[in-house]
Write an enzyme that holds these catalytic residues in place. Structure first.
Site, mmCIF file in Angstrom:
data_model
loop_
_atom_site.group_PDB
_atom_site.id
_atom_site.type_symbol
_atom_site.label_atom_id
_atom_site.label_comp_id
_atom_site.label_asym_id
_atom_site.label_seq_id
_atom_site.Cartn_x
_atom_site.Cartn_y
_atom_site.Cartn_z
ATOM 1 N N LYS A 199 -3.281 7.055 -7.133
ATOM 2 C CA LYS A 199 -2.924 5.441 -6.963
ATOM 3 C C LYS A 199 -2.754 5.107 -5.746
ATOM 4 O O LYS A 199 -1.698 5.024 -5.129
ATOM 5 C CB LYS A 199 -1.794 5.432 -8.238
ATOM 6 C CG LYS A 199 -1.765 4.020 -8.902
ATOM 7 C CD LYS A 199 -1.802 2.719 -8.260
ATOM 8 C CE LYS A 199 -0.357 2.461 -7.662
ATOM 9 N NZ LYS A 199 -0.509 1.348 -6.669
ATOM 10 N N GLY A 252 6.186 5.941 0.368
ATOM 11 C CA GLY A 252 6.605 4.368 0.203
ATOM 12 C C GLY A 252 7.947 4.053 0.555
ATOM 13 O O GLY A 252 8.708 4.838 1.233
ATOM 14 N N GLU A 255 13.523 2.369 -1.860
ATOM 15 C CA GLU A 255 14.004 1.819 -3.251
ATOM 16 C C GLU A 255 12.929 2.427 -4.325
ATOM 17 O O GLU A 255 13.292 3.014 -5.472
ATOM 18 C CB GLU A 255 13.989 0.258 -3.088
ATOM 19 C CG GLU A 255 15.037 -0.259 -2.476
ATOM 20 C CD GLU A 255 15.130 0.108 -0.951
ATOM 21 O OE1 GLU A 255 14.184 0.113 -0.299
ATOM 22 O OE2 GLU A 255 16.224 0.283 -0.485
ATOM 23 N N GLY A 257 10.889 4.713 -3.905
ATOM 24 C CA GLY A 257 10.997 6.289 -4.040
ATOM 25 C C GLY A 257 11.947 6.973 -4.907
ATOM 26 O O GLY A 257 11.855 7.969 -5.591
ATOM 27 N N CYS A 308 6.069 3.978 9.173
ATOM 28 C CA CYS A 308 7.527 4.526 8.687
ATOM 29 C C CYS A 308 8.164 5.058 9.985
ATOM 30 O O CYS A 308 9.287 5.110 9.964
ATOM 31 C CB CYS A 308 7.389 5.442 7.354
ATOM 32 S SG CYS A 308 6.105 6.686 7.740
ATOM 33 N N GLU A 404 14.856 -1.384 7.677
ATOM 34 C CA GLU A 404 13.891 -1.108 7.953
ATOM 35 C C GLU A 404 12.778 -2.425 7.739
ATOM 36 O O GLU A 404 12.924 -2.932 6.751
ATOM 37 C CB GLU A 404 12.940 -0.061 6.997
ATOM 38 C CG GLU A 404 11.485 0.039 7.611
ATOM 39 C CD GLU A 404 10.801 1.412 6.609
ATOM 40 O OE1 GLU A 404 10.925 1.471 5.575
ATOM 41 O OE2 GLU A 404 10.062 2.013 7.366
HETATM 42 P P1 ADP Z 1 5.878 -1.899 -0.573
HETATM 43 O O1 ADP Z 1 6.971 -2.652 -1.073
HETATM 44 O O2 ADP Z 1 5.930 -1.821 0.751
HETATM 45 O O3 ADP Z 1 4.699 -2.258 -1.284
HETATM 46 P P2 ADP Z 1 6.430 0.347 -2.322
HETATM 47 O O4 ADP Z 1 7.262 1.521 -2.000
HETATM 48 O O5 ADP Z 1 7.061 -0.606 -3.579
HETATM 49 O O6 ADP Z 1 6.265 -0.307 -0.925
HETATM 50 O O7 ADP Z 1 4.892 0.854 -2.682
HETATM 51 C C1 ADP Z 1 4.455 2.034 -2.338
HETATM 52 C C2 ADP Z 1 3.528 2.480 -3.461
HETATM 53 O O8 ADP Z 1 4.395 2.509 -4.650
HETATM 54 C C3 ADP Z 1 2.290 1.322 -3.931
HETATM 55 O O9 ADP Z 1 1.050 2.119 -4.444
HETATM 56 C C4 ADP Z 1 2.858 0.734 -5.073
HETATM 57 O O10 ADP Z 1 1.630 0.031 -6.147
HETATM 58 C C5 ADP Z 1 3.720 1.750 -5.742
HETATM 59 N N1 ADP Z 1 4.683 1.648 -6.690
HETATM 60 C C6 ADP Z 1 5.450 0.344 -6.544
HETATM 61 N N2 ADP Z 1 6.425 0.474 -7.534
HETATM 62 C C7 ADP Z 1 6.299 1.632 -8.431
HETATM 63 C C8 ADP Z 1 6.837 2.071 -9.316
HETATM 64 N N3 ADP Z 1 7.864 1.379 -10.049
HETATM 65 N N4 ADP Z 1 6.377 3.300 -9.867
HETATM 66 C C9 ADP Z 1 5.408 3.987 -9.441
HETATM 67 N N5 ADP Z 1 4.796 3.389 -8.185
HETATM 68 C C10 ADP Z 1 5.152 2.140 -7.799
#
Ligand code: ADP
Length: 501
Positions: A199, A252, A255, A257, A308, A404
């Site tokens: 994804k 990512g 939060e 993670g 990162c 960050e």
């Molecule tokens: P940012 O806020 O910089 O976009 P994220 O950590 O939220 O960083 O996003 C990193 C990835 O995680 C993206 O592919 C995003 O679509 C995905 N993502 C965001 N929220 C969720 C979630 N609740 N469960 C799984 N994947 C998520």
């Protein structure tokens, strides 16, 4: 807003124009399929704010389909000979090399980064990594062990540990290095005999879709790799919670993670989390100052600071503080901030308006807490999410130092001795990377041993190698990518014990 890219106003090569102007689909089972929702997400060029393409908004139905395909494919892919896995990965790397310019341009227009970074930092290093991982496919080894079993005197045993692929991998990646992050997960999965559903980030999914074309062309069997674009809360969450997924690998924010990690534990899925950082740079007074200024500048401004491992906390010995701050500020002022695909680009726009607002929010909070702006902190007029590279004089407890930012903003602070530098460097919830600049070998080893980080560079920063494991301690994550450590993360140990008499 434009909905079409045309050849006269845009420097993109013809194949990319055709690619951008098509309605993107999902790749499941080596087939291009419409999203079940019928919904699409605008793809915005961050340098112009124009809509340049549309990606499919995959949801649970699409994820379920992809995970089923990956489970079906696992039955045969996990049995394919190591040599075949190696050959197919090498074939993929060759195709990526043939399409390197196309991939680089797409990465630049989708993310905003400069073409030079896209060519070398993203596409070039991804090709290298696929080739490196291809080599591992034929070098996975278990072991035999002599055992005692003291409660069975006289018994003879043959015991061995077999390495087996974990199964179906769910991979979720961010927008800062879209192709590399996808490849860091796809290549070891395929090398070990796992199958995968990826994804990509909703902001930057295009290079993964070109990669999907190349995966099909390379000859991987249907279902070995599936790519479902879409939002994190829909597609991402459906992937993490799908019981048919055996391991989640996520890169990512901390939060998200934590949400992903908790969901993985609920099903006892294996997981690897590569999260954020607030990487310190320590410049000792014996450092080669010019080299350190250049290194510290590149460490923060590379990829618009959206890295990162960005060297975002700059600790400088007080005797050279003014000189280094002045040098880094001059470097910042000389950076050409312009669209990534312009030849003279030194730094492109941030990935999105949301990200630029986030970065400015941090700068504002720093100023409110007493930070001094030495240079930068400006939006460029006109379209595009541009910001000027920023140098702040700060103090340790400010939010701008602790959190960050993920933008081209460096926080400079002085220290008196190594002990203080170490205390300041370790005063963070993060532990991804750090760099030390010195000509004293003893101090370099001392600091490297005592900084809490997954990687410590000495007299360099942001140097990655396919063979060197990468990952964080503390809240920067769990597990390692790259190197043999990455391979180990996609394998389970199977203990086999045979009684021979
Ligand atoms: P940012 O806020 O910089 O976009 P994220 O950590 O939220 O960083 O996003 C990193 C990835 O995680 C993206 O592919 C995003 O679509 C995905 N993502 C965001 N929220 C969720 C979630 N609740 N469960 C799984 N994947 C998520």
């Amino acid at each position: 807003m434009n909905n079409k890219i045309d050849a006269e106003t845009n420097p993109l090569i013809a194949k990319n124009i055709k690619f951008l102007n098509r309605k993107q689909k999902l790749m499941i089972n080596n087939e291009w399929v419409e999203p079940s929702s019928g919904n699409f997400i605008d793809v915005v060029d961050p340098a112009t704010e124009n809509v340049v393409s549309h990606i499919a908004a995959g949801n649970k139905v699409d994820i379920d389909k992809a995970v089923n395909a990956a489970n079906e494919a696992f039955k045969c892919w996990s049995k394919v000979t190591p040599l075949t896995r190696q050959s197919l990965l090498l074939q993929l790397a060759d195709l990526m090399e043939k399409n390197a310019e196309r991939l680089s341009e797409i990465e630049s227009i989708d993310n905003g980064k400069s073409l030079i970074i896209a060519r070398n930092g993203d596409v070039g290093s991804s090709i290298n990594f696929v080739r490196y991982m291809a080599g591992w496919a034929t070098k996975i080894m278990g072991s035999t062990l002599d055992i005692s079993a003291p409660h069975m005197p006289g018994a003879e045993f043959h015991a061995y540990i077999k390495k087996q692929p974990v199964g179906v991998i769910g991979a979720i990646v961010p927008w800062n290095f879209p192709l590399s992050m996808a490849i860091w997960k796809i290549a070891p999965a395929l090398a070990t005999g796992c199958t995968i559903v990826l994804k990509p980030a909703e902001q930057t999914s295009l290079s993964a879709l070109i990669l999907a074309e190349l995966i099909i062309e390379a000859g991987f069997p249907p279902g070995a790799v599936n790519i479902v674009t879409g939002y994190g809360l829909e597609a991402g969450n459906s992937l993490v919670t799908n019981p048919g997924v055996n391991k989640i690998t996520f890169t990512g924010s901390v939060e998200t993670g934590k949400i992903v990690g908790r969901a993985a534990v609920a099903e006892m899925k294996r997981f690897t989390l590569e999260l954020g950082g607030k990487s310190p740079i320590i410049i000792r007074k014996d450092a080669n100052i010019d080299t350190a200024i250049l290194g510290a500048s590149m460490a923060i401004f590379f990829n618009q600071g959206q890295t990162c491992t960005a060297g975002s906390r700059l600790y400088i010995h007080q005797s050279i503080f003014d000189k280094v701050v002045d040098g880094v500020s001059k470097f910042a002022e000389n950076i050409n901030v312009q669209p990534g695909y312009d030849a003279a680009c030194g730094m492109g726009p941030l990935v999105s308006d949301e990200q630029r607002n986030r970065v400015f929010g941090f700068i504002k909070s720093g100023i409110e807490e007493g930070a001094e702006v030495i240079t930068g902190a400006k939006k460029l007029p006109g379209a595009g999410y541009f910001i000027t590279p920023t140098v702040l004089k700060t103090s340790q407890k400010m939010k701008v130092v602790q959190e960050e930012i993920f933008g081209p903003v460096v926080c400079a602070m002085p220290f008196d001795d190594d002990e203080e530098a170490l205390t300041l460097a370790n005063d963070t919830r993060y532990g991804l990377a750090a760099s030390v600049w010195t000509q004293d070998l003893r101090s370099a080893h001392d600091l490297a041993a005592n900084i809490h980080a997954g990687t410590v560079w000495v007299n360099c920063h942001n140097v990655f190698d396919p063979n060197l494991p990468f990952g964080g301690v503390k809240q920067s994550g769990i597990g390692r990518e790259l190197g043999k450590a990455s391979i180990d993360g996609y394998l389970e140990d199977k203990t086999v014990l045979m009684k021979l008499n």
